[in-house]
Design an enzyme around this catalytic site. Structure first.
Site, PDB file in Angstrom:
ATOM      1  N   GLY A 168      85.542 -52.823 -36.077  1.00  0.00           N
ATOM      2  CA  GLY A 168      84.110 -52.092 -36.076  1.00  0.00           C
ATOM      3  C   GLY A 168      83.433 -52.639 -34.887  1.00  0.00           C
ATOM      4  O   GLY A 168      82.452 -53.690 -35.039  1.00  0.00           O
ATOM      5  N   SER A 213      89.695 -47.088 -36.002  1.00  0.00           N
ATOM      6  CA  SER A 213      91.013 -46.513 -36.462  1.00  0.00           C
ATOM      7  C   SER A 213      91.171 -47.301 -37.990  1.00  0.00           C
ATOM      8  O   SER A 213      90.618 -48.337 -38.226  1.00  0.00           O
ATOM      9  CB  SER A 213      92.276 -47.155 -35.578  1.00  0.00           C
ATOM     10  OG  SER A 213      91.818 -46.716 -34.131  1.00  0.00           O
ATOM     11  N   GLU A 228      94.136 -58.128 -26.925  1.00  0.00           N
ATOM     12  CA  GLU A 228      94.472 -56.784 -27.034  1.00  0.00           C
ATOM     13  C   GLU A 228      94.891 -56.122 -25.616  1.00  0.00           C
ATOM     14  O   GLU A 228      95.944 -55.552 -25.553  1.00  0.00           O
ATOM     15  CB  GLU A 228      93.150 -56.127 -27.296  1.00  0.00           C
ATOM     16  CG  GLU A 228      93.114 -54.706 -27.258  1.00  0.00           C
ATOM     17  CD  GLU A 228      91.860 -53.795 -27.690  1.00  0.00           C
ATOM     18  OE1 GLU A 228      90.856 -54.568 -27.530  1.00  0.00           O
ATOM     19  OE2 GLU A 228      91.971 -52.910 -28.360  1.00  0.00           O
ATOM     20  N   SER A 271      83.064 -50.631 -31.586  1.00  0.00           N
ATOM     21  CA  SER A 271      82.367 -49.432 -30.821  1.00  0.00           C
ATOM     22  C   SER A 271      81.364 -48.834 -31.549  1.00  0.00           C
ATOM     23  O   SER A 271      81.451 -48.504 -32.760  1.00  0.00           O
ATOM     24  CB  SER A 271      83.342 -48.524 -30.438  1.00  0.00           C
ATOM     25  OG  SER A 271      84.414 -48.792 -29.456  1.00  0.00           O
TER      26      SER A 271
END
Lengths: 377, 308
Positions: free
Chosen positions: A122, A156, A239, A124
């Site tokens: 959570g 996602s 990431e 964006s």
């Protein structure tokens, strides 16, 4: 400079290869991309098998070299990807491991490793994508809880997640990077609405998440209040670091398949196409070497991958799009057929230059942090 | 896997950089260009009275003394006995410094042509349809019969065209050329970033403008990707890895130099700027050891099971 593996690393590779050859034929069939409950079951089942065989912690505990061997071998064998476990294994897990308390580590890490709980991200928001620090989802203290109101987007796996690594604004008066807090949000809390978003690639890959006075216990906060930006930067460096390494191996496999297909359908006789595929071969070989270079650097500094991750992420995301454009050239009119596997892949590749920091943001990071250029606007 | 420079390799690279800075710095480069140009700007339109550039024999022998040519010759044969990885690091520095001369040809001739290893003999080689530095060479490898001088685009690389048939390219020549290209890519990245930090327009350093910053970042991304490819090819010596290294390095050098010129604006288009020299040399190197087409075809062939 040495690209060879130690005897221990080679032994790990051999054992893993043998285990994969034994395990993969027994896997259930893959669910369709829009069957979310099916995907959750499948991905957690794969994680469970990794756990039982002793490979679940490779993403966290092993040296970067071993992690690379793991990604290389699983991809080469056609093993399932991390799938719905992506955020838990590669973002939330490492972040909690690095920044969480002992109690938090004990609560959240084992279920990720055992394939019991799925996480989503959570970060964006509709008004805060590339400018992540502009996020507006508010949280205020009420006794032992934070009360959260706002919305998230491009989340996602939200439909099937148990937990969400949530960034909220706790210090509205502070400069925008300083008023952010990192919370572990239970996805079954009252006040959460998840609305799947259909993407241009067809099936719903993302969701919008609406938060209406959702109560999150203060003990779910990782790091200090208003220190969430620093905690987040730890997450993002993972990431951009090695998270894509397995995908490079996958792209190299696709490239070899393209050459086979082109030989079959006669396109191989076109020298312009051959040269294009040859150039892509150079590109993906180089990207694999760049991964090895970055991993070796991270190993030497004993830590988190640095801004070099941006170099890789930027180059890789464009190369992936070029790969599927070349696939379309090999396929000819068939490139418009959604039942050809390369067609959906071509569509989903469009997300790569946007997700996890757009190419434009990565360029700015490189200009400022590596080249020392003045901050732009 | 420890894919990073060892302490010895780091020391070798730093040592080579310092030695080259001492013997061939920016001023020496400038002087060599002026000499080749026949007096600089004044000579524009006046023909090339000075003729083709001369090779600095003292510099060449100094390179020999430093072990530049004998680097890979076995110790038993009087060489230094180092490997391809070390040669690549040194050639990268030569590329950075824009060192003139038939460096690759002489290096490859060390241990074969007498005097090449020490820098006493300058060796040129027929490479594809061209020979670099033919008139200055003491020995020529390959058939240079019928060589005709052409007016070289690079003021510091005289060229002859040769009708001879193309021999199969030597993978080591390709790799060392890629290393030189990598040196250019790194150097133009530095030049672009320096200029973007220093040059002010509209009251700000131009590097604060996103369009300029992103050009500079693109130069770095290409250079660093090429670096991984070139170093890996030096470790494996695999022909496909070498072909990949040349494609990435050619691209990093040529596009890097062009973007560097763009970052420099009008100043970059002048003869006085160093940037055009990097671009021109990078273009010369793209023609060496077979062109990029051969490398692309090799890598395409490597994709098919029949030839894998």
């Amino acid at each position: 400079m040495d690209l060879s593996c130690t005897p221990e690393e080679e032994e790990f590779r051999a054992r893993l290869r043998e285990w994969l050859a034994r395990t993969l034929p027994a896997l259930p069939p893959r669910p369709s991309p829009d069957d979310w409950p099916g995907r959750r079951t499948y991905d957690l089942g794969w994680q469970r098998r990794l756990y039982e065989a002793g490979y679940a912690g490779v993403h966290w505990d092993a040296t970067p070299s071993v992690r690379l061997i793991f990604l290389e071998e699983t991809e080469r064998a056609g093993a399932p990807y991390v799938g719905a476990n992506f955020v838990g294994l590669l973002h939330a897990g490492p972040t909690i491991a690095a920044e969480g308390t002992d109690a938090q580590r004990a609560r959240w890490l084992p279920p990720i490793l055992r394939g019991e709980e799925v996480w989503c991200q959570g970060f964006s928001e509709p008004e805060a994508g590339s400018d992540l620090a502009a996020l507006r989802t508010r949280a205020w203290r009420d006794g032992d809880d934070y009360v959260v109101t706002g919305s998230k987007i491009w989340t996602s796996h939200a439909e099937v997640a148990d937990w969400c690594e949530l960034l909220v604004r706790t210090g509205p008066a502070a400069p925008k990077h300083r008023g952010i807090t990192w919370l572990a949000l239970p996805m079954d809390a009252p006040g959460i609405t998840v609305r799947p978003l259909r993407t241009l690639a067809g099936p719903a890959e993302f969701a919008e998440v609406f938060l209406d006075e959702v109560r999150v216990p203060v003990v779910n906060r990782v790091g200090d209040e208003n220190d969430g930006w620093r905690v987040t930067m730890v997450t993002l460096s993972f990431e951009r670091g090695t998270a894509f390494a397995g995908e490079v191996v996958a792209c190299r496999r696709v490239l070899a398949e393209l050459a086979v297909e082109a030989r079959k359908n006669g396109r191989w006789d076109d020298p312009a196409l051959r040269r294009r595929l040859g150039r892509l071969n150079a590109e993906f070989r180089a990207l694999w070497r760049l991964t090895q270079w970055n991993v070796s650097a991270a190993e030497a500094s004993g830590g988190v991958p640095g801004a070099g991750g941006s170099v890789f992420k930027l180059r890789y995301s464009h190369a992936r799009q070029e790969l599927y454009d070349a696939a379309a050239e090999v396929l000819g009119p068939d490139c418009l057929d959604l039942d050809r596997p390369w067609t959906p892949d071509r569509l989903s590749a469009l997300a790569y230059t946007i997700a996890a920091g757009t190419s434009q943001v990565q360029h700015s990071i490189i200009a400022e942090r590596i080249l020392g250029l003045p901050k732009g606007r | 896997m420890r894919f990073r420079l060892t302490d010895d390799q780091r020391a070798l690279r730093d040592g080579a950089r310092e030695a080259l800075a001492r013997r061939f710095d920016g001023r020496a480069l400038r002087a060599a260009v002026e000499e080749a140009d026949g007096g600089g700007a004044d000579a524009v339109g006046a023909g090339r009275a000075a003729g083709p550039p001369r090779l600095d024999r003292r510099l060449w022998r100094a390179l020999g003394d430093l072990g530049f040519f004998a680097l890979r010759v076995p110790e038993a044969d009087g060489g230094i006995g180092l490997g391809l990885a070390e040669a690549v690091l040194v050639f990268e520095e030569a590329g950075r410094a824009l060192l003139p001369g038939p460096l690759v040809a002489t290096h490859l001739a060390a241990g074969v042509v007498p005097g090449a290893a020490t820098g006493e003999t300058v060796v040129a080689a027929v490479d594809g349809g061209l020979v670099e530095w033919l008139a200055e060479a003491d020995a020529v490898r390959g058939d240079a019969t019928g060589a005709v001088p052409l007016r070289s685009l690079d003021p510091l690389t005289p060229l002859h065209r040769v009708p001879a048939a193309r021999p199969a390219p030597d993978p080591v020549a390709i790799l060392l050329t890629a290393a030189e290209q990598l040196g250019t890519a790194g150097r133009v990245c530095e030049l672009a970033a320096q200029h973007a930090r220093a040059r002010e327009q509209f009251g700000r350093p131009v590097g604060a403008f996103q369009a300029v910053a992103h050009l500079c970042a693109g130069i770095l991304v290409r250079a660093e990707t090429a670096r991984a490819a070139v170093y890996a090819a030096a470790v494996t010596a695999d022909p496909a890895d070498i072909a990949a290294a040349r494609i990435l390095a050619d691209d990093a050098a040529v596009r890097g130099a062009r973007d560097c010129l763009q970052v420099h604006g009008g100043m970059g288009f002048t003869w006085e700027s160093e940037v055009h020299l990097h671009l021109k040399r990078a273009w010369v190197r793209t023609q060496r050891a077979g062109g990029v087409t051969e490398s692309e075809e090799l890598l395409a062939a490597a994709l098919t099971p029949e030839t894998a």
